[in-house]
Structure formats: C-alpha cells, structure tokens
Design a protein around this motif. Structure first.
Motif, short mmCIF file in Angstrom:
data_model
loop_
_atom_site.label_atom_id
_atom_site.label_comp_id
_atom_site.label_asym_id
_atom_site.label_seq_id
_atom_site.Cartn_x
_atom_site.Cartn_y
_atom_site.Cartn_z
N PHE A 115 0.84 -1.19 0.00
CA PHE A 115 0.00 0.00 0.00
C PHE A 115 0.88 1.24 0.00
O PHE A 115 2.09 1.16 0.25
CB PHE A 115 -0.92 0.00 1.22
N PRO A 116 0.31 2.42 -0.28
CA PRO A 116 1.12 3.64 -0.32
C PRO A 116 1.92 3.88 0.96
O PRO A 116 1.52 3.48 2.05
CB PRO A 116 0.07 4.74 -0.53
N VAL A 117 3.06 4.52 0.78
CA VAL A 117 3.92 4.85 1.92
C VAL A 117 3.12 5.68 2.93
O VAL A 117 2.44 6.64 2.56
CB VAL A 117 5.16 5.61 1.45
N GLY A 118 3.21 5.30 4.17
CA GLY A 118 2.46 5.98 5.23
C GLY A 118 1.24 5.21 5.69
O GLY A 118 0.61 5.59 6.69
N SER A 266 2.38 2.37 -9.25
CA SER A 266 1.80 2.91 -8.03
C SER A 266 2.72 3.96 -7.40
O SER A 266 2.26 5.01 -6.94
CB SER A 266 1.54 1.77 -7.03
N LEU A 267 4.01 3.68 -7.38
CA LEU A 267 4.96 4.65 -6.83
C LEU A 267 4.94 5.94 -7.64
O LEU A 267 4.91 7.04 -7.07
CB LEU A 267 6.36 4.05 -6.82
N VAL A 268 4.94 5.80 -8.97
CA VAL A 268 4.87 6.99 -9.83
C VAL A 268 3.60 7.78 -9.54
O VAL A 268 3.63 9.01 -9.39
CB VAL A 268 4.92 6.58 -11.32
N GLY A 269 2.47 7.07 -9.43
CA GLY A 269 1.21 7.75 -9.16
C GLY A 269 1.19 8.43 -7.81
O GLY A 269 0.70 9.56 -7.67
N ASN A 270 1.73 7.77 -6.78
CA ASN A 270 1.78 8.37 -5.45
C ASN A 270 2.62 9.64 -5.44
O ASN A 270 2.25 10.65 -4.81
CB ASN A 270 2.35 7.37 -4.44
N LEU A 281 11.29 6.70 -13.93
CA LEU A 281 10.45 5.51 -13.77
C LEU A 281 9.35 5.46 -14.83
O LEU A 281 8.99 4.38 -15.29
CB LEU A 281 9.86 5.48 -12.37
N LYS A 282 8.81 6.61 -15.20
CA LYS A 282 7.81 6.63 -16.27
C LYS A 282 8.43 6.14 -17.58
O LYS A 282 7.79 5.41 -18.35
CB LYS A 282 7.22 8.03 -16.43
N THR A 283 9.66 6.54 -17.84
CA THR A 283 10.35 6.08 -19.04
C THR A 283 10.61 4.58 -18.99
O THR A 283 10.47 3.87 -20.00
CB THR A 283 11.68 6.84 -19.20
N VAL A 284 10.99 4.09 -17.81
CA VAL A 284 11.22 2.65 -17.64
C VAL A 284 9.96 1.87 -18.00
O VAL A 284 10.00 0.88 -18.74
CB VAL A 284 11.66 2.35 -16.19
N LEU A 285 8.82 2.29 -17.48
CA LEU A 285 7.56 1.60 -17.75
C LEU A 285 7.19 1.68 -19.23
O LEU A 285 6.75 0.69 -19.83
CB LEU A 285 6.45 2.19 -16.90
N SER A 286 7.39 2.84 -19.82
CA SER A 286 7.09 3.01 -21.25
C SER A 286 7.99 2.14 -22.10
O SER A 286 7.53 1.47 -23.05
CB SER A 286 7.25 4.49 -21.64
#
Length: 436
Positions: A115-118, A266-270, A281-286
């Motif tokens: 789940f999201p950090v926190g 999820s990390l990118v979105g958070n 990270l967005k480039t990695v996923l793409s």
C-alpha cells in the motif's frame, strides 16, 4: 504462536503455510472471492510450486485452518497479518475497523500488503483513536513487513529470504516478530529494522531499481545489434564487474506479472499526487511496454512489413516460468500485435493455457494446442516468449520437419546462435548480433 492471516492470495497462503510448518497455530481468512471450501479442497487461486502440498500437510497436522468469520480470526490472533493484494485497500481498511471495534487484548498487526507509503502509520493512528474512544488501553501496534515473494519461487523466498524488512517504532513488537520469524533467520541475521515508512518505501524502491536495470539492459542489447555485437559477450563483461553482478542482467522481451510493474506505476502515481515527478520511472515503464513487442517488430521487418497469412508458433504464455499467470505478460501484447496485423497464432504453455484463454476470450486468430510441437505444425516462424526448461533442448529435426519455414525469434535468448544456425534455422534473439 497463534497467527491469523487475512488474505488467501499467493502472499497470504505462502505466509500461512510457512508459519504453520514451523509449529505456529495459523488461521487463514479469505478477504475476496476465494472460498474456504475451495482452499480446504486444495483448489488455490494461484498455481505455485509446492504450495498445495504445503497447505494440505499443515491442515492434516492441524496447524492450519481456514475460516470465513473475521471476528474468529481476531479472537485467535497474537499476531494478525494483513496480506491482501494491493488493489484490496478497502478490505484492509475493513480489517482495521474490525480490530478497532472488537480487539480486547494486546495485538501486533502486520501489514504485508503493498500500500502507499504511510499506510502503516495511518492504520496505527486509526487503531489508537478507536481504542481511545472505547476507553481501552491495550497495546496494539502496526508493523510494516513488505513481502518480497516472486511467483514460481514464493515458498523459498519466504523460508530462505535475502532479507526480512520490519518497520516499527515498537521494540516489543519487533521482539515478537523476531521470535515469530526466527526459523527463517538462522544462517545470518536477515532482519532489517527501520521506520514503517522506510520499510514500505523499500519494497517500492527494490522493484523500481530492478525494473530500471531490466529496461536498461534491454536497451543496451537492442542497441548492440546496430553494431553487429552479440550482447551475450557484453553481458559477461558487465557481470564480471563486482559492482554490477549477473543478477537481472539478461535481455529479453520485457518483464510482466501482476505486481512488478504495478508497484512501479503505483509509486509513480503516489509521487505525482504529492506534486512530484518520476520521469525516469515513467520512461522505464514506457520502454518495457515497447520491449514487449520487440519480437513482433523483428518478425514484421523480416516478413517485409506484411504478416497477413503468416502463421506464428508461440512457446510460452506465462509472464515467467513456473507460474500459470499471464497477467501483464509480454506474450499477451505480442500476440495482440501479431493478430492485429493478420497473422495466425498457435500457442503452447505448460501451465498457463487456461489463464491465457480467459484473457484472450477465445479469438479465432489464436489456437491453443496440446504440446510444444503442435505449436510448430505448418508455421512460418517460432516465437519464444517464456524460458520454460522444456524449451531449452528440443528435437531440432522434428522442429524443422513440422515448420513451414525454419525461423526462430527468441525473446529469452535460450539458444546459442551458432548452434541453432548449424541446425539449419534462421535465428533472431534479443541483442544477439544480427539486425533485421
């Protein structure tokens, strides 16, 4: 110790089975669509090597039971583990609400879910507020224990871990968890204690780093072809550097699976919701999504940009060996691309045929066959998407006899180019030196 595990997907079942095997009394409780009757009968939501036998044996020895009543799980537990999928936050919230309303003893709550950090801090604050409103003074703490299980080797990952990450400010909770996990922490001390947020972030950071490494290796391999370089030679040089090593250094047709890319997304979105960017990270996923079609693009160029009427044999549908899962698998995207351009596909996988048929919905352009050689009958090319062991040493003569054209596009580089060429095949791997 009495342990209740909420969540009967892969992580929860492996955790429940492994903890029961070392002598704990474990109660496992589904939180989604999984049914207790199925679990008791050995019908599992995921096929995982050794898991069905592990769970059956622990039930037989009466150290593991399955239960539908969440309140019974709470009454049973000294340690309560939340092991829901990342998209089941609503069920995790409901479990926390139940604990806040019903707990009547000291309790350690462990969050294994990604789940999201926190989240662990928020869960603990929520429980403390609920207890305060009830006028209770029980010691209920939340420990973050991210799972690092990988499909196909999940039991070994849990019982012989590289590390066990625990996040908590409660010394008593950490002592209890050390005792619970002691059977899996014997060779050297693998337990890393940190804050809850650092523990949660560690899971995301590990997946982000591995995803970046895989995508970079794929890019280096793709570019090596432009120089007529076999990247396998380069890989040997890279891995020999002790700062780099050989793990996750194999080029291929992209990574997949239900959790790996999803965790990075999820990390990118958070981060974006907090006002921060994650361009790398967005480039990695793409890049990874593009890499899933690397064999399609090779075949497209080889067949002069026209795949109409071309028959393609596919070996491997699961996102990795030793699993039946095709969710987010490179095979799905590659086959979609082939079919969109008019190709006909014959496909085989040792375990993932049923799961693929559910994803593919029975389209006429894909035929699922009974064995690996049936997938070669009359095809113009073989495409290898998953490196199952049975594909490594095939009958080459039989392959050539069955195939209309002896052409192989290897997305996992399981063959040696010189050896396979000497058998009379045209061979194209990922970064193996020949550019189309």
């Amino acid at each position: 110790m009495k342990v209740s595990v909420y969540g009967c997907e892969l992580t929860g079942l492996v955790t429940a089975g492994a903890l029961a095997q070392v002598g704990n009394q474990v109660m496992a409780l589904p939180v989604g669509f999984v049914k207790v009757a199925d679990l008791e009968a050995g019908v599992l939501p995921r096929e995982e090597p050794g898991l069905a036998n592990l769970l059956a044996q622990q039930q037989l020895e009466q150290r593991l039971s399955f239960e539908t009543d969440w309140e019974k799980g709470l009454a049973h537990a000294e340690v309560l583990i939340i092991a829901t999928p990342s998209w089941r936050m609503d069920r995790a919230e409901a479990i926390i609400d139940l604990i806040g309303k019903k707990v009547r003893k000291n309790l350690v709550v462990v969050n294994q879910s990604t789940f999201p950090v926190g989240t662990a801090d928020r869960f603990e604050a929520k429980l403390k507020l609920a207890l305060a409103e009830r006028g209770e003074i029980f010691n209920v703490s939340v420990v973050a224990m991210p799972d690092f299980l990988s499909e196909g080797s999940a039991i070994d990952n849990f019982t012989r871990p590289d590390r066990i990450v625990l996040g908590s400010a409660s010394e008593s909770s950490i002592r209890l968890m050390r005792d619970l996990l002691r059977p899996f922490n014997r060779v050297t001390d693998q337990i890393k204690v940190m804050t809850t947020r650092a523990a949660e972030y560690t899971k995301y950071a590990v997946n982000a780093l591995l995803a970046t490494r895989i995508s970079l290796v794929n890019e280096l391999a793709n570019n090596a072809e432009h120089f007529n370089i076999d990247f396998e030679e380069v890989r040997q040089g890279l891995g020999a550097d002790h700062r780099i090593g050989f793990n996750y250094l194999y080029p291929g047709c992209g990574f997949g699976g239900p959790s790996f890319a999803a965790d990075v997304r999820s990390l990118v979105g958070n981060l974006q919701t907090m006002g921060y960017d994650a361009d790398l990270l967005k480039t990695v996923l793409s890049n990874n999504e593009t890499q899933k079609e690397v064999l399609f693009r090779k075949a497209w160029r080889f067949f002069d940009n026209d795949l109409r009427g071309i028959k393609i044999g596919v070996w491997g549908l699961s996102f990795k060996p030793n699993t039946a899962t095709v969710e987010n698998a490179p095979s799905v995207k590659a086959i979609e691309a082939f079919c969109a351009q008019g190709a006909q596909v014959k496909a085989y996988d040792p375990k993932a045929m049923h799961d693929f048929s559910l994803h593919w919905h029975g389209a006429e352009s894909v035929e699922l066959v009974d064995n690996m050689y049936d997938a070669l009958d009359g095809v113009d090319a073989l495409v290898i998407m998953t490196e199952w062991k049975i594909f490594w040493s095939p009958d080459y003569a039989r392959m050539k006899q069955l195939m209309r054209r002896p052409i192989i596009f290897d997305g996992r580089n399981i063959f040696d180019p010189q050896t396979i060429s000497a058998q009379g095949f045209r061979y194209f791997g990922v970064g193996r030196g020949e550019e189309i």
